[in-house]
Design a protein around this motif. Structure first.
Motif, PDB file in Angstrom:
ATOM      1  N   ALA A 332      42.871  43.017  64.819  1.00 18.40           N
ATOM      2  CA  ALA A 332      43.049  41.770  63.862  1.00 18.40           C
ATOM      3  C   ALA A 332      42.273  40.486  64.273  1.00 18.40           C
ATOM      4  O   ALA A 332      42.166  39.551  63.800  1.00 18.40           O
ATOM      5  N   THR A 335      39.710  39.231  61.686  1.00 14.89           N
ATOM      6  CA  THR A 335      40.489  38.558  60.641  1.00 14.89           C
ATOM      7  C   THR A 335      41.024  37.087  60.939  1.00 14.89           C
ATOM      8  O   THR A 335      41.171  35.903  60.185  1.00 14.89           O
ATOM      9  N   VAL A 366      51.502  46.006  63.598  1.00 15.52           N
ATOM     10  CA  VAL A 366      50.309  45.510  62.558  1.00 15.52           C
ATOM     11  C   VAL A 366      50.720  44.712  61.334  1.00 15.52           C
ATOM     12  O   VAL A 366      50.282  43.701  60.949  1.00 15.52           O
ATOM     13  N   ASN A 367      51.920  45.367  60.841  1.00 16.81           N
ATOM     14  CA  ASN A 367      52.643  44.493  59.739  1.00 16.81           C
ATOM     15  C   ASN A 367      53.017  43.173  59.894  1.00 16.81           C
ATOM     16  O   ASN A 367      52.750  42.026  59.566  1.00 16.81           O
ATOM     17  N   GLU A 370      49.844  40.847  60.995  1.00 17.24           N
ATOM     18  CA  GLU A 370      49.086  40.470  59.709  1.00 17.24           C
ATOM     19  C   GLU A 370      49.884  39.528  59.004  1.00 17.24           C
ATOM     20  O   GLU A 370      49.279  38.595  58.147  1.00 17.24           O
ATOM     21  N   ASN A 371      51.506  39.569  58.901  1.00 13.82           N
ATOM     22  CA  ASN A 371      52.044  38.685  58.155  1.00 13.82           C
ATOM     23  C   ASN A 371      51.923  37.494  58.892  1.00 13.82           C
ATOM     24  O   ASN A 371      51.943  36.416  58.024  1.00 13.82           O
ATOM     25  N   LYS A 374      48.633  35.737  57.949  1.00 16.13           N
ATOM     26  CA  LYS A 374      48.482  35.238  56.561  1.00 16.13           C
ATOM     27  C   LYS A 374      49.082  33.925  56.352  1.00 16.13           C
ATOM     28  O   LYS A 374      48.783  33.080  55.539  1.00 16.13           O
TER      29      LYS A 374
END
Length: 475
Positions: A332, A335, A366-367, A370-371, A374
């Motif tokens: 990640a 990103t 990962v969830n 990434e959350n 974001k």
């Protein structure tokens, strides 16, 4: 073969238990009464024999005689409650007898006299000595050598009459009590099953369309009341599950229909007239984005379905969470750098192992990562902290974003639920990431918590069963 229903089986069991208890009680009462009456007669005979023995010892030089009785030659008679008394010498020769004994002799066999010589007190029962059954006690008069033995006999007729009368009384009482208990048991059973039948009829009227209905409560806190409470609680859970399923189906249909509608509209618009290569390429790229969105949605739905069905769970798995977190941060990082978000990992010197597979642990990290990325603005930071908390492996992901609104917090892990910022289109997603994460965590015996940080931002904490292992770290 006819199968008995539960009510009849219960009635048979109750009847068998009642009959068994009454039979045991009646037999115990009969034996106790019989022993008591016989012991009373034996005590009376022995008391009279001891009285005669003491009188013989008080007059050692006199001719043995039975006191308060005269010799006679009439046949033995048990017309009254008199006792027969007989005095014999060491050889069993009759020296004196009571008048009511007449010319008859109480048995004084050599075997009996041998026991007298040994100093024993002997009780005997003679069923055919006279017109009635007789109980005899033979008592040696103390002295060496043995000179006299006192024998006292009494009728057993009254004793057996008492026992027979008591037996009839016990039998009658047992029958009356048996009938009363069976009637009472049948009435109670009928009342209980009537209440259960009412509950069954009410439950049968509740269908899928009216799961909001509840069974009427009897107003008591007994077993029937607890049964109704339990069934109502179960109906509530079923109703909630059906509502969640309906909402899930509706949300899934909406999420699938939207990209499909956009795909169809773009393709229809593109096919209305010939276009140049650039427009076709742009349309295909837009369609590819929608296909990727559909693919992600379908994959998450399939993953949720597998975890709901209990699949993809390895109870013997063991994973080092700090290795999983380090690998997720590396993936990640590009990103995060593009969004201007810093990433950090805090872990101890020793790895923390959790009872979960590598794939499931990777999905969780990962969830959540990434959350967090974001919802973190540029210049913010996302951190992962891994530690052991008692028997649990603790994974905590924090961010410096705006946090979670009070309205969104209770619904955060609901499927297809998206917060205000997500619904406005500022953040991409379909609202399944956190729901999938919670399903994975709970499927492995853990829990997940979400909270706002005092200084701003949000924190997601995952607790998983900890495993003591020394597995090699991931390269």
């Amino acid at each position: 073969m006819m199968t008995l229903n539960f009510r009849r089986r219960l009635a048979l069991v109750q009847t068998a238990v009642i009959v068994s208890v009454l039979a045991v009680a009646a037999i115990a009462g009969y034996l106790s009464l019989s022993d008591a009456v016989n012991e009373q007669l034996d005590g009376a005979l022995l008391a009279l024999a001891e009285t005669e023995s003491s009188m013989l010892r008080a007059a050692p030089g006199q001719q043995p005689k039975v006191h308060d009785a005269e010799q006679g030659s009439a046949p033995p008679s048990l017309a009254r409650l008199d006792r027969w008394v007989q005095i014999v010498d060491a050889q069993g020769k009759v020296l004196a007898r009571s008048a009511n004994l007449g010319a008859a002799n109480l048995p004084a066999t050599p075997a009996l006299m041998a026991r007298m010589a040994a100093g024993d007190t002997v009780f005997q029962t003679l069923d055919h000595f006279a017109e009635e059954p007789v109980r005899i006690v033979s008592l040696p008069v103390p002295g060496k050598p043995l000179r006299y033995t006192v024998q006292v006999a009494g009728s057993l007729d009254d004793v057996r009459h008492v026992i027979a009368s008591a037996s009839r009384m016990f039998l009658g009482m047992a029958l009356v009590l048996l009938v009363a208990l069976i009637v009472a048991s049948a009435s109670i059973t009928r009342w209980v099953f009537r209440a259960i039948d009412d509950i069954v009829r009410q439950a049968q009227r509740i269908g899928e369309a009216d799961l909001d209905k509840r069974l009427p409560h009897p107003g008591t806190r007994d077993e029937i009341g607890r049964l109704v409470d339990t069934l109502n609680d179960m109906l509530g859970r079923i109703d909630q599950s059906f509502q969640m399923q309906r909402r899930f189906t509706s949300d899934a249909s909406h999420e699938l229909r939207s990209p499909l509608s956009r795909l169809r509209a773009e393709i229809e618009i593109t096919l209305r007239r010939p276009r140049d290569t650039t427009e076709y390429v742009d349309t295909l790229r837009s369609c590819m984005e929608e296909v990727e969105r559909l693919t992600l949605l379908v994959e998450e739905l399939l993953a949720l379905a597998r975890y709901d069905a209990g699949q993809d769970r390895d109870g013997a798995a063991c994973t080092a969470l700090d290795d999983i977190a380090a690998a997720a941060i590396e993936r990640a990082r590009a990103t995060a750098q593009k969004r201007g978000v810093g990433l950090s990992l805090q872990a101890g010197a020793e790895p923390v192992f959790a009872a979960i597979g590598d794939g499931a642990a990777t999905l969780i990290v990962v969830n959540l990562l990434e959350n967090a990325i974001k919802f973190t603005p540029a210049g913010g930071a996302v951190g992962i902290d891994i530690r052991r908390d008692g028997d649990c492996a603790c994974l905590r992901i924090t961010d410096s974003g705006p946090g979670i609104s009070v309205d969104d917090l209770p619904h955060l892990f609901e499927r297809f639920y998206r917060g205000a910022s997500a619904r406005s289109g500022a953040v991409a997603g379909v609202g399944l990431g956190l729901a999938l994460t919670q399903a994975i965590v709970q499927g492995h015996g853990g829990r997940i918590e979400a909270a706002n940080l005092p200084a701003g931002g949000a924190a997601f904490t995952v607790y998983l069963p900890c495993v003591a292992a020394t597995a090699p770290r991931m390269p």
